[in-house]
Write an enzyme that holds these catalytic residues in place. Sequence first.
Site, PDB file in Angstrom:
ATOM      1  N   ARG A 352     115.688  78.562  85.024  1.00 62.91           N
ATOM      2  CA  ARG A 352     117.611  79.291  84.632  1.00 62.91           C
ATOM      3  C   ARG A 352     117.004  80.563  85.417  1.00 62.91           C
ATOM      4  NH1 ARG A 352     120.084  78.746  78.969  1.00 62.91           N
ATOM      5  NH2 ARG A 352     118.128  80.336  78.787  1.00 62.91           N
ATOM      6  N   ASP A 475     125.289  77.001  73.067  1.00 66.04           N
ATOM      7  CA  ASP A 475     126.518  77.388  73.415  1.00 66.04           C
ATOM      8  C   ASP A 475     128.038  77.038  73.483  1.00 66.04           C
ATOM      9  OD1 ASP A 475     125.263  79.854  73.577  1.00 66.04           O
ATOM     10  OD2 ASP A 475     124.162  79.456  75.257  1.00 66.04           O
ATOM     11  N   CYS A 522     121.469  70.038  78.832  1.00 71.82           N
ATOM     12  CA  CYS A 522     119.593  70.675  77.874  1.00 71.82           C
ATOM     13  C   CYS A 522     120.113  71.212  77.075  1.00 71.82           C
ATOM     14  CB  CYS A 522     119.155  71.716  79.474  1.00 71.82           C
ATOM     15  SG  CYS A 522     120.476  73.054  79.882  1.00 71.82           S
TER      16      CYS A 522
HETATM   17  C1  PEP Z   1     122.147  76.135  75.940  1.00 70.49           C
HETATM   18  O1  PEP Z   1     123.119  76.656  75.369  1.00 70.49           O
HETATM   19  O2  PEP Z   1     122.680  74.080  75.532  1.00 70.49           O
HETATM   20  C2  PEP Z   1     120.962  76.211  76.659  1.00 70.49           C
HETATM   21  C3  PEP Z   1     120.261  75.624  76.562  1.00 70.49           C
HETATM   22  O3  PEP Z   1     120.817  76.996  75.984  1.00 70.49           O
HETATM   23  P1  PEP Z   1     120.500  78.569  75.408  1.00 70.49           P
HETATM   24  O4  PEP Z   1     119.995  77.974  74.372  1.00 70.49           O
HETATM   25  O5  PEP Z   1     118.954  78.887  76.599  1.00 70.49           O
HETATM   26  O6  PEP Z   1     121.370  79.562  74.903  1.00 70.49           O
HETATM   27 MG    MG Z   2     123.183  78.717  76.133  1.00 71.95          MG
END
Ligand code: PEP
Ligand code: MG
Length: 602
Positions: A352, A475, A522
């Site tokens: 990412r 998020d 994820c």
């Molecule tokens: C999410 O937002 O679910 C994610 C996997 O990204 P991060 O937790 O790094 O914002």
């Molecule tokens: Mg995220």
Amino acid sequence: MDKPGKEKIFIRDDQPSTLVLKGMGVSPGITIGKAYHYDRMDLQTPFYKLGSPSLVQEEIDRFFSALKESEEQLLNLKKKLIDSGSGMEPLYIIDVHVMILKDQRLIDLTVQNIREMSVNAEWAIRMTIEKYRGIFDKMDDEYLRDRITDIEHAGQRIINNLVGKHHVPSELPEGIIVIASDLSPADTAQLKIDKILGFAMDMGGRTSHTAIVARSMEIPAVVALGDITRLVKTNDEIIIDGSAGVVIVNPDPEVRKRYGWKKRLYEKARDDLLDYAGLLAVTKDNHRVEIGGNIEFIEEIPSAIHHGAEGIGLYRTEFIYVNRRKLPDEEEHLENYRHVVGVNGLSWSTIRTFDLGGDKFFPDQKVFHERNPQLGMRAIRFCLKEKELFKVQLRAILRTSIYGKLRIMFPMISGIEEIREAKEILEGEKRSLVARGVKLGNDIEIGIMIEIPSAVIIADRLAKEVDFFSIGTNDLIQYSLAIDRINEQVSYLYQPFHPAVIRLIKSVVDAGHNAGIRVAMCGEMAAEPVYTMILVGMGIDELSMHPLAIPRVKKIIRGITFAEAQSLFEKVLTFSFVEEIRGFVLEEMQKRFPEDFSVDDG
Ligand code: PEP
Ligand code: MG
């Protein structure tokens, strides 16, 4: 697209800066707690109050005779060294120590401590050294700053001479993470080992004393960290990942939360589930779900493979930017990514692009304040604003494509414009690499994270732009339910079982499948077994999670049929309340996996 002006970047100054240190993990597990700077003086410096004023002069006399004794020892040592023909360097150091013993300020301060505080000479010299340490710590010049060690060594000699053979060690506080240069058997003998949460050492290796003790006591430990004793102070908050060999100092709230969760997972996973790690995630009626591992450090890859990841579903690259004066260059990025793509045992790797901002770290020392950082200059927005920085990362990622199956993933995409612009930049970098004669792999996949409600709503359009989606529920839930993901006050509203969240996810899966692309997840929802059956029932293609969560999720998938997961999901769609959904799903899970679910889950 209009983007804000061209100021430079940005670190928040309202919290101590996060520091990531890598060493050798010698005892696995995760621990979070307060650092305790172990210093032999702590154990060897007795403390007592002088009972009567008449004892003050006696104590001052003791101090002067210890000074004299120390000087004589040093001069003897110097003579011996000269006689043995040693080089000049040790002699200089001895001279420096002698000078310190004669330093009038050091003497005056110590005498003053004895008089004014009515304490014993050992403690008085120790307080003097602490004062010097405070002054030296603030020095910009590294060489001068390090000179505090000479003062400490000279002070230690005085204390040793004062103490003679009669000292009784004081006790350390309990529940601490011990930071030290190294621990000798004599040191560990004095520590209450069973009350220590973790170890982080400057020195050492797998067979060093600390490592052996830590393993036998099952205390997470990282050694060979170089200079952690200089970088960490007593009471700093600290995370030790003894499996990955990583130490995080003053973690920001999101990292702390994630590691709290990893710690719980670790403790659960180590018990009995490893048998599932090596098996495929296939339902009883042969529906297959791919399983990825989420990592933030390349050191976590062995654990991902060990726990059964088929590929890397999310490599969070943000940590590469932490704690740096200078931004990483292309070669440094490459050095990291090279160890992620084409690794034996992994079928694909998803890198990412960096998701800095919001609550994640900023790469520069300058301050960039935002009223609502979660809604601010974060992730892809930041990359599209700071294109040169972005391009460096993209070139390095692209260069790994010759090593194995590479997926590039852009975070926080909110509309078509952003993904088009990101792809254009990526194409530009591909062309420039090819023009430089760099060989690239030919099946690089491009994907986006779906973590903003607008992206869900136009997922059908976005699906035409990319090869895969990965749903970031951390998020997506934050933005769809309007809950700051790290604000404990509203955490009770953070509900993956919210019917809106479930519908949002389902519509992404459908949009992706209608366009013929894969849909992964994820976010942390993918790692919680209580949601596994719903997600499988929706038709998700890949679940990617922290490695330690994998065996349990595999166990669930192997214990159900796709048909029953689908009908469970259909039933869930008929409910309107979070509690109805939770109650129903939990009951179903308890029926199937009585040993894995309790009424408190979900
Ligand atoms: C999410 O937002 O679910 C994610 C996997 O990204 P991060 O937790 O790094 O914002
Ligand atoms: Mg995220």
